[in-house]
Design a protein around this motif. Structure first.
Motif, PDB file in Angstrom:
ATOM      1  N   TYR A  51      43.760   1.774  28.967  1.00  0.00           N
ATOM      2  CA  TYR A  51      43.863   0.319  29.400  1.00  0.00           C
ATOM      3  C   TYR A  51      42.908  -0.587  28.262  1.00  0.00           C
ATOM      4  O   TYR A  51      43.700  -1.532  28.496  1.00  0.00           O
ATOM      5  CB  TYR A  51      42.122   1.126  30.215  1.00  0.00           C
ATOM      6  N   TYR A  52      42.485  -0.505  27.180  1.00  0.00           N
ATOM      7  CA  TYR A  52      42.679  -1.367  25.905  1.00  0.00           C
ATOM      8  C   TYR A  52      44.146  -1.094  25.745  1.00  0.00           C
ATOM      9  O   TYR A  52      44.815  -2.672  25.689  1.00  0.00           O
ATOM     10  CB  TYR A  52      41.865  -0.575  24.941  1.00  0.00           C
ATOM     11  N   ALA A  64      37.369  -7.795  32.141  1.00  0.00           N
ATOM     12  CA  ALA A  64      37.586  -6.429  32.401  1.00  0.00           C
ATOM     13  C   ALA A  64      36.456  -5.682  33.040  1.00  0.00           C
ATOM     14  O   ALA A  64      36.716  -4.087  33.242  1.00  0.00           O
ATOM     15  CB  ALA A  64      37.183  -5.956  30.370  1.00  0.00           C
ATOM     16  N   SER A 108      37.730  -2.856  36.376  1.00  0.00           N
ATOM     17  CA  SER A 108      37.727  -2.341  35.663  1.00  0.00           C
ATOM     18  C   SER A 108      38.198  -1.001  37.223  1.00  0.00           C
ATOM     19  O   SER A 108      38.057   0.100  36.526  1.00  0.00           O
ATOM     20  CB  SER A 108      36.299  -1.826  35.027  1.00  0.00           C
ATOM     21  N   ASP A 112      45.412  -3.593  27.726  1.00  0.00           N
ATOM     22  CA  ASP A 112      44.821  -5.279  27.583  1.00  0.00           C
ATOM     23  C   ASP A 112      45.815  -5.786  26.377  1.00  0.00           C
ATOM     24  O   ASP A 112      45.763  -7.032  26.638  1.00  0.00           O
ATOM     25  CB  ASP A 112      43.641  -4.958  27.461  1.00  0.00           C
ATOM     26  N   LYS A 113      46.243  -5.275  25.616  1.00  0.00           N
ATOM     27  CA  LYS A 113      46.743  -5.352  24.193  1.00  0.00           C
ATOM     28  C   LYS A 113      47.956  -5.663  24.778  1.00  0.00           C
ATOM     29  O   LYS A 113      48.620  -6.613  24.125  1.00  0.00           O
ATOM     30  CB  LYS A 113      45.884  -4.682  23.082  1.00  0.00           C
ATOM     31  N   LEU A 142      40.443   4.288  29.644  1.00  0.00           N
ATOM     32  CA  LEU A 142      39.474   3.129  28.410  1.00  0.00           C
ATOM     33  C   LEU A 142      40.523   2.663  27.257  1.00  0.00           C
ATOM     34  O   LEU A 142      40.792   2.067  27.262  1.00  0.00           O
ATOM     35  CB  LEU A 142      38.697   3.586  28.257  1.00  0.00           C
ATOM     36  N   GLY A 143      41.009   4.401  26.816  1.00  0.00           N
ATOM     37  CA  GLY A 143      41.766   3.742  25.423  1.00  0.00           C
ATOM     38  C   GLY A 143      43.355   3.272  26.214  1.00  0.00           C
ATOM     39  O   GLY A 143      43.612   2.023  25.321  1.00  0.00           O
TER      40      GLY A 143
END
Lengths: 561, 392
Positions: free
Chosen positions: A545-546, B226, B230, A549-550, A542-543
């Motif tokens: 993924y974040y 998101a 996912s 996304d950024k 998830l880190g």
């Protein structure tokens, strides 16, 4: 400066006031502002209504399972559920004293284990505690067999005293209410209705508190779990020991004045009870397994009594609970740290080899004439669309000792026939196969970024005197970095959680953390640990993924070019 | 871009050594295979240099020279080692004859910029060779399994019979095994039952949501996006573990419905991504025009919007289909023996008793992927054309 601003806004406001004497109105007479707001709200609502079904669907089928897994990684109700009395009694115990708990704890343990072994739950608890304390599993299995002997001491003496106590019918006559006794006798299995639930006779609970408590558990178990006919079922030996406790307990005097069903037998038993041979629970457990009178097992039970635990997480970072808080496991028992590092390292290797192989391809696809590029694109897209298992099996077949790659190398004379390369069931195999499988995920973002870099920049750089290398490194490369970033994160995210390919071509040294998670779910059944390992992996992903996304924006993910 | 670089013949001192060098590389392999590295290099270099010289200076006619070398080396190969050697010889002959004339006539310069230095030209072609090698790496595994699946033996490599193109070395036996085995047929049947149902679910929910998401004002758009994406990002093993725990709690573990729901969830991101991409170019005034002419929203959707975004919806559906059809980790945990799909059967086959039947199945699946790829590419181009994004 601010004065000027203030004066101009004041001026504007004044002018506005002169021109519009009321709020602007929409066609239907409502103020325009409100009308616009209403329209906007309606739009938002309709958009949300369209999204809602899918959102609910994903929430239920996907997010809820993930949440459930996270919950399992800290959930620990098994100890307090299986040993409720022991954990309560153990609260009083002072672990620092260096002494084993007092007799009452062992008595509670006897009751808990007896009930657990009837329900066949003690082995489950044993294997749960075995994750924390080696040997716990066999201790609980032995104890499950041993507790019967403890109860039988009282059962034998009571039955020797009077045969009345041997039969389940008699117990039910004494303890069950009259209405229930009528119902249960009238019930047959063929009647199709459920067995009438056991009801305690009035006054019994006050007079024989222990017996009543355990008999209720027994009755519930027989009727609902075993689904046997309670009326004829002989009670557990636990009931006999509870009955003995009641007879010799503080109610002894009032028992003497009991006058209900079986009064004669109870009076006889009450008279004989004080002279019965008794069981010292602590000694009895010491005989079953001497570890019961040692400290570690009690420390473990106490450490895992709360309903939530960080034990699984500690375990997944190679730590364990101890009296002085969390500490690292001995060097030779640390496996997960290595495994996490190996997963990260191999994912890095795969990502780097994907960059090295993908960059030239991205470049050539972006710089060739469209027709040729489209043709070559098929070579990238075909592997992308081919089943993962097909590609994995192809590599499994090709990389074998007697496989195509080794055969070709031997034929070319690069390696000797007797020293064929070990390309499979190790890290090399995993890296080769996964680089191939994930390469399209690197090429596609690289290609779409490189397509936007004008080729004139390079020519301009060269005409200004840059060498080939400088022109590439200082002009072209920086513009392609977003593509590298997007591709790398994508490849890294995908590879870090890969399961199938490492499982098939990885052998023992080329496996990832996912394979360990799968092992804990399906083979060792340590679901809590699997969930904790999964939660850590999820946090890492998830880190990333974040970050993705950024950097790229999740809307910009492109599929198939 | 075709640069107008003038081409002219090169001197002997340039192309003969280059051909000799490449011949030496080829000789290196042949030499090591026969036990003498040095001799191999030497023979390769000398013979190829001689060939280049003879072709360009003595024969001169390109057509005769190239065909002559091609046939001569094929014949030599046939007498040395039968049909496989003949093919290799022919390939060698074709390549070196072509190379000699290509260098001699200076054609290699024709398509590169005129101002490049010789070093840059060399790099240009070296780079192409590297790229070619990477393309070979990409495509070889898929190409290799195809002929191997026709192997008459239970081996995973080319048998001598296969290499000499002996018909006895080939058979359809693994395909027969596949079609006659109840395990495999049951697995195919399960896949065929699960994938369309999952696709239908994810396409219908996903299209609606994509339309909602592409409205101009959507609150929490980023967060919703998101969440919806996912399932594609979360590692499959984690999804599988979570679903296994949760679905066993609610009694869906080991049921057909459980697997379909799980696969639908996994396919949704693909539908969302492709359909929103299509909707980016959608002209909203069309729906307003339809509404203006009295169409209700449902009619507008099915008669105006749907036909225009259909290519995107179909390719999203194909992605969802292939996701489900190809998925093994989740079904491994969420399903039970009754839902054994084709990938699951392949996975067990690979892990336990690996049999060449898997290669036959793999070849069939590659065929299916080629069909799907073609359909998706055609749809993508059609959709781009409809939206006026590409001239083709």
């Amino acid at each position: 400066m601010s004065d000027v601003n203030n004066s101009t806004t004041a001026l504007e406001a004044e002018r506005a006031e002169k021109e519009y004497s009321g709020p602007m109105l929409a066609a239907d007479g409502t103020p325009l502002k409100r009308s616009l707001n209403k329209a906007l709200r309606r739009q938002k609502l309709s958009a949300l209504l369209l999204i809602a079904p899918l959102l609910i669907f994903v929430m239920v089928t996907f997010i809820a399972p993930i949440a459930d897994m996270l919950f399992r990684s800290v959930e620990n109700e098994i100890v307090s559920d299986t040993l409720p009395r022991t954990t309560t009694a153990l609260e009083e115990w002072d672990a620092e004293s260096g002494e084993t708990p007092e007799a009452s704890v062992y008595e509670a343990l006897y009751h808990d284990i007896f009930i657990a072994q009837e329900r066949k739950l003690h082995t489950r608890l044993g294997s749960r505690l075995n994750y924390e304390l080696t040997g716990a599993s066999s201790m609980f299995r032995k104890s499950g067999r041993g507790v019967d002997d403890i109860g039988e001491v009282y059962q034998d003496q009571l039955e020797d005293l009077n045969e009345f106590w041997e039969r389940g019918e008699n117990w039910n006559e004494v303890l069950g209410s009259d209405a229930w006794l009528v119902d249960i006798k009238g019930w047959t299995e063929d009647s199709g209705t459920p067995q009438p639930a056991f009801e305690m006779r009035d006054g019994i609970t006050e007079l024989f508190p222990q017996t009543a408590t355990y008999y209720l558990i027994f009755a519930d178990f027989v009727q609902n779990e075993d689904e046997d006919y309670l009326y004829e079922e002989d009670p557990w030996s636990l009931i006999y020991s509870a009955f003995y406790d009641d007879l010799t307990g503080e109610n002894a005097s009032s028992i003497a004045s009991y006058s209900g069903t079986g009064a004669a037998e109870i009076a006889e038993a009450a008279a004989a009870a004080p002279s019965f041979e008794t069981v010292e629970y602590k000694t009895a457990f010491a005989e079953i397994d001497k570890d019961w009178v040692a400290l570690p097992v009690w420390e473990t039970i106490r450490a895992y009594s709360p309903n939530f635990t960080n034990g699984y997480f500690l375990n997944s970072v190679d730590m364990q609970k101890s009296a002085d808080g969390p500490e690292f496991r001995p060097e030779n028992q640390r496996i997960y740290g290595t495994l996490f590092l190996r997963t990260l390292f191999m994912s890095m290797c795969i990502t780097i080899s994907c960059i090295l192989l993908g960059y030239p391809i991205g470049w050539i696809l972006a710089n060739l004439p469209a027709r040729t590029a489209n043709l070559l694109m098929i070579l990238v897209l075909l592997p992308f669309w081919t089943s993962l298992l097909v590609r994995t099996s192809a590599w499994k077949v090709m990389l074998q000792q007697q496989g195509v790659v080794n055969d070709t190398l031997v034929w070319l004379g690069v390696v000797a026939d007797d020293s064929r390369l070990a390309l499979i069931n190790n890290q090399t195999g995993t890296i080769i196969a996964m680089t191939h499988i994930l390469l399209p995920f690197m090429i596609l973002p690289l290609y779409s970024v490189m397509k936007t870099v004008p080729p004139t920049y390079l020519r301009a750089a060269k005409s200004l005197g840059a060498t080939n290398w400088t022109a590439f490194w200082r002009v072209y490369f920086p513009q392609s970095v977003p593509g590298i970033g997007a591709g790398s994160i994508l490849v890294f995210i995908l590879s870090i959680g890969y399961y199938i390919t490492p499982e098939i071509v990885g052998g023992t040294t080329g496996t990832f953390i996912s394979n360990r998670i799968a092992y804990h779910i399906s083979s060792s059944l340590n679901w809590g640990l699997a969930a904790a390992l999964g939660a850590i992996l999820l946090a890492v992903v998830l880190g990333l993924y974040y970050a993705y996304d950024k950097i790229v924006g999740i809307d910009n993910v492109k599929l198939g070019g | 871009m075709v640069a107008l670089t003038p081409i002219f013949r090169k001197p002997v001192s340039f192309y003969v050594p280059v051909v000799a060098a490449i011949g030496a590389v080829a000789g290196l392999f042949v030499g090591t295979a026969n036990g003498s590295v040095f001799l191999g290099i030497l023979i390769g270099a000398i013979s190829m240099a001689a060939l280049a010289f003879v072709l360009t200076k003595i024969i001169k006619n390109e057509t005769i020279g190239r065909w002559g070398t091609f046939i001569a080396l094929a014949v030599i190969g046939y007498f040395m080692g039968g049909i496989p050697a003949m093919l290799i010889g022919a390939a060698f002959g074709w390549f070196f004859a072509w190379l000699s004339f290509w260098l001699y006539e200076g054609r290699y310069r024709a398509k590169v910029e005129p101002y490049l230095t010789p070093g840059q030209v060399l790099w240009h072609f070296t780079f192409r060779v590297i790229c070619g090698a990477i393309f070979v790496f990409l495509i070889t595994p898929i190409l290799v399994i195809m002929p191997l699946s026709f192997n008459a033996e239970n081996f995973f490599t080319f048998t001598p019979e296969m290499l000499s193109f002996d018909p006895a070395g080939y058979s359809l036996k693994h395909y027969r095994d596949f079609f006659n085995s109840s395990d495999w047929q049951g697995a195919v049947w399960n896949s065929v039952k699960i994938a369309p149902a999952a696709t239908l679910l994810s396409v219908s929910f996903g299209t609606l949501a994509a339309i909602g998401l592409s409205q101009p004002h959507v609150p929490f758009r980023r967060a919703i996006m998101a969440i919806l994406i996912s399932p594609m990002i979360v590692p499959l093993i984690i999804s599988a573990a979570g679903m296994y725990f949760f679905y066993s709690r609610v009694g869906l573990q080991g049921t057909y419905i459980g697997v379909v729901l799980a696969h639908a969830a996994l396919g949704i991101p693909f539908v969302i991504i492709t359909v929103t991409a299509t909707l980016v170019g959608f002209d909203r005034s069309l729906t307003r025009a339809a509404a203006n002419m009295g169409a209700n929203p449902v009619t507008t959707f099915f008669r105006v919007q749907m036909p225009l975004i259909l290519p995107g919806v179909i390719s999203g559906g194909l992605f969802a289909f292939i996701t489900s059809f190809d998925e093994v980790v989740v079904v491994l945990f969420v399903g039970s023996a009754g839902q054994k799909t084709l990938p699951w059967q392949m996975f067990t086959g690979l892990r336990e008793q690996i049999s060449p039947t898997i290669l036959a199945v793999a070849t069939i699946l590659v065929g299916i992927s080629i069909c799907l790829l073609t359909v998706v590419e055609l749809l993508r181009r059609r959709s781009e054309r409809l939206r006026g994004m590409s001239p083709g």
